[in-house]
Design a protein around this motif. Structure first.
Motif, PDB file in Angstrom:
ATOM      1  N   ALA A  60       7.647   5.275  11.554  1.00  0.00           N
ATOM      2  CA  ALA A  60       6.749   5.074  10.416  1.00  0.00           C
ATOM      3  C   ALA A  60       5.326   5.508  10.750  1.00  0.00           C
ATOM      4  CB  ALA A  60       6.774   3.610   9.980  1.00  0.00           C
ATOM      5  N   VAL A  61       4.884   5.213  11.965  1.00  0.00           N
ATOM      6  CA  VAL A  61       3.529   5.611  12.366  1.00  0.00           C
ATOM      7  C   VAL A  61       3.423   7.137  12.488  1.00  0.00           C
ATOM      8  CG1 VAL A  61       1.843   5.469  14.239  1.00  0.00           C
ATOM      9  CG2 VAL A  61       3.009   3.420  13.476  1.00  0.00           C
ATOM     10  N   ALA A  62       4.521   7.804  12.823  1.00  0.00           N
ATOM     11  CA  ALA A  62       4.484   9.248  13.069  1.00  0.00           C
ATOM     12  C   ALA A  62       4.710  10.098  11.818  1.00  0.00           C
ATOM     13  CB  ALA A  62       5.533   9.619  14.112  1.00  0.00           C
ATOM     14  N   VAL A  63       5.259   9.534  10.748  1.00  0.00           N
ATOM     15  CA  VAL A  63       5.657  10.340   9.585  1.00  0.00           C
ATOM     16  C   VAL A  63       4.470  11.030   8.918  1.00  0.00           C
ATOM     17  CG1 VAL A  63       6.528  10.162   7.213  1.00  0.00           C
ATOM     18  CG2 VAL A  63       7.813   9.184   9.073  1.00  0.00           C
ATOM     19  N   LEU A  64       3.456  10.280   8.530  1.00  0.00           N
ATOM     20  CA  LEU A  64       2.341  10.888   7.787  1.00  0.00           C
ATOM     21  C   LEU A  64       1.520  11.858   8.626  1.00  0.00           C
ATOM     22  CD1 LEU A  64       1.130   8.026   5.436  1.00  0.00           C
ATOM     23  CD2 LEU A  64       2.398  10.084   4.849  1.00  0.00           C
ATOM     24  N   LEU A  88       0.825  -1.208   0.000  1.00  0.00           N
ATOM     25  CA  LEU A  88       0.000   0.000   0.000  1.00  0.00           C
ATOM     26  C   LEU A  88       0.859   1.259   0.000  1.00  0.00           C
ATOM     27  CD1 LEU A  88      -2.776   1.357   0.115  1.00  0.00           C
ATOM     28  CD2 LEU A  88      -2.632   1.221   2.604  1.00  0.00           C
ATOM     29  N   VAL A  89       1.926   1.266   0.769  1.00  0.00           N
ATOM     30  CA  VAL A  89       2.801   2.442   0.825  1.00  0.00           C
ATOM     31  C   VAL A  89       3.497   2.651  -0.520  1.00  0.00           C
ATOM     32  CG1 VAL A  89       4.877   3.382   1.908  1.00  0.00           C
ATOM     33  CG2 VAL A  89       3.082   2.392   3.311  1.00  0.00           C
ATOM     34  N   ILE A  90       3.887   1.583  -1.206  1.00  0.00           N
ATOM     35  CA  ILE A  90       4.484   1.722  -2.537  1.00  0.00           C
ATOM     36  C   ILE A  90       3.501   2.380  -3.489  1.00  0.00           C
ATOM     37  CG2 ILE A  90       5.234   0.414  -4.571  1.00  0.00           C
ATOM     38  CD1 ILE A  90       6.551  -1.572  -2.619  1.00  0.00           C
ATOM     39  N   ILE A  91       2.252   1.932  -3.467  1.00  0.00           N
ATOM     40  CA  ILE A  91       1.229   2.492  -4.356  1.00  0.00           C
ATOM     41  C   ILE A  91       0.975   3.955  -4.022  1.00  0.00           C
ATOM     42  CG2 ILE A  91      -1.228   2.380  -4.960  1.00  0.00           C
ATOM     43  CD1 ILE A  91      -0.970  -0.708  -4.546  1.00  0.00           C
ATOM     44  N   VAL A  92       0.778   4.260  -2.757  1.00  0.00           N
ATOM     45  CA  VAL A  92       0.451   5.619  -2.346  1.00  0.00           C
ATOM     46  C   VAL A  92       1.637   6.562  -2.585  1.00  0.00           C
ATOM     47  CG1 VAL A  92      -0.140   7.038  -0.342  1.00  0.00           C
ATOM     48  CG2 VAL A  92      -1.326   4.903  -0.732  1.00  0.00           C
ATOM     49  N   ALA A  93       2.846   6.102  -2.302  1.00  0.00           N
ATOM     50  CA  ALA A  93       4.028   6.940  -2.515  1.00  0.00           C
ATOM     51  C   ALA A  93       4.221   7.224  -4.006  1.00  0.00           C
ATOM     52  CB  ALA A  93       5.273   6.278  -1.932  1.00  0.00           C
ATOM     53  N   GLY A  94       4.051   6.213  -4.837  1.00  0.00           N
ATOM     54  CA  GLY A  94       4.159   6.426  -6.280  1.00  0.00           C
ATOM     55  C   GLY A  94       3.124   7.408  -6.794  1.00  0.00           C
ATOM     56  N   TRP A  95       1.914   7.278  -6.298  1.00  0.00           N
ATOM     57  CA  TRP A  95       0.826   8.172  -6.683  1.00  0.00           C
ATOM     58  C   TRP A  95       1.128   9.601  -6.229  1.00  0.00           C
ATOM     59  CZ3 TRP A  95      -4.849   7.231  -4.704  1.00  0.00           C
ATOM     60  CH2 TRP A  95      -5.736   8.042  -5.405  1.00  0.00           C
ATOM     61  N   VAL A 140      -1.693   4.702   7.378  1.00  0.00           N
ATOM     62  CA  VAL A 140      -1.451   4.955   8.799  1.00  0.00           C
ATOM     63  C   VAL A 140      -2.199   3.935   9.657  1.00  0.00           C
ATOM     64  CG1 VAL A 140      -1.800   6.604  10.682  1.00  0.00           C
ATOM     65  CG2 VAL A 140      -0.942   7.401   8.491  1.00  0.00           C
ATOM     66  N   LEU A 141      -3.439   3.628   9.285  1.00  0.00           N
ATOM     67  CA  LEU A 141      -4.209   2.639  10.043  1.00  0.00           C
ATOM     68  C   LEU A 141      -3.564   1.248   9.976  1.00  0.00           C
ATOM     69  CD1 LEU A 141      -7.860   3.706   9.143  1.00  0.00           C
ATOM     70  CD2 LEU A 141      -6.662   4.018  11.319  1.00  0.00           C
ATOM     71  N   LEU A 142      -3.087   0.873   8.785  1.00  0.00           N
ATOM     72  CA  LEU A 142      -2.408  -0.416   8.658  1.00  0.00           C
ATOM     73  C   LEU A 142      -1.115  -0.446   9.468  1.00  0.00           C
ATOM     74  CD1 LEU A 142      -2.806  -1.487   4.930  1.00  0.00           C
ATOM     75  CD2 LEU A 142      -3.292  -2.861   6.935  1.00  0.00           C
ATOM     76  N   GLY A 159      -7.279   9.453   1.366  1.00  0.00           N
ATOM     77  CA  GLY A 159      -7.826   8.221   1.941  1.00  0.00           C
ATOM     78  C   GLY A 159      -6.803   7.099   1.950  1.00  0.00           C
ATOM     79  N   GLY A 160      -6.017   6.988   0.879  1.00  0.00           N
ATOM     80  CA  GLY A 160      -4.963   5.981   0.842  1.00  0.00           C
ATOM     81  C   GLY A 160      -3.912   6.211   1.916  1.00  0.00           C
ATOM     82  N   LEU A 161      -3.587   7.477   2.155  1.00  0.00           N
ATOM     83  CA  LEU A 161      -2.629   7.799   3.209  1.00  0.00           C
ATOM     84  C   LEU A 161      -3.193   7.445   4.589  1.00  0.00           C
ATOM     85  CD1 LEU A 161      -1.375  11.222   1.808  1.00  0.00           C
ATOM     86  CD2 LEU A 161      -0.099   9.074   1.861  1.00  0.00           C
ATOM     87  N   VAL A 162      -4.478   7.702   4.783  1.00  0.00           N
ATOM     88  CA  VAL A 162      -5.115   7.350   6.060  1.00  0.00           C
ATOM     89  C   VAL A 162      -5.098   5.838   6.254  1.00  0.00           C
ATOM     90  CG1 VAL A 162      -7.314   7.340   7.308  1.00  0.00           C
ATOM     91  CG2 VAL A 162      -6.522   9.438   6.193  1.00  0.00           C
TER      92      VAL A 162
END
Length: 120
Positions: free
Chosen positions: A77-81, A15-22, A45-47, A39-42
């Motif tokens: 990682a949890v704190a970055v976004l 998911l992070v690969i997809i969202v970061a690429g986007w 973070v939830l995952l 929403g993908g970023l949220v």
């Protein structure tokens, strides 16, 4: 339980690969932040938070990670976004918001990848 934690980490990485690429693509073409990306970023973070909770349960019931950096990478990682969002939301230019979140997504990608490497 450790297998579920590892699987959740792999799903999070995808998911992070997809969202970061986007996010990077939108930043490069100078587009504003679409609600689906937010929403993908949220979800990322939830995952991450769910994977972290599973990791705590594994550490308490089974064995802690071999490398203590695994915990540091997970916490960062949890704190970055959320940290990037706190910085980005006060900006006036919507394109800058995407650039800030794209950079944060790349940092998150590195942190998740390193967390998986140090997890054992």
């Amino acid at each position: 339980m450790a297998e579920i934690h590892g699987l959740a980490a792999q799903v999070t990485l995808v998911l992070v690969i997809i969202v970061a690429g986007w996010a990077v693509t939108l930043g490069l073409i100078r587009r504003p932040l679409p609600p689906l990306l937010l929403g993908g970023l949220v979800w990322a973070v939830l995952l991450l938070a769910g994977t972290g909770l599973l990791g705590v349960m594994v550490a308490l019931t089974d064995t802690p990670p071999a490398d203590p950096l695994h915990i540091v990478y997970g916490l960062l990682a949890v704190a970055v976004l959320p940290g990037a969002w706190a910085i980005a939301r006060v900006r006036d230019d919507p394109r800058r918001i995407v650039v800030i979140l794209a950079i944060a997504s790349l940092v998150l990608l590195i942190l998740v990848f390193r967390s998986i490497q140090t997890g054992g």
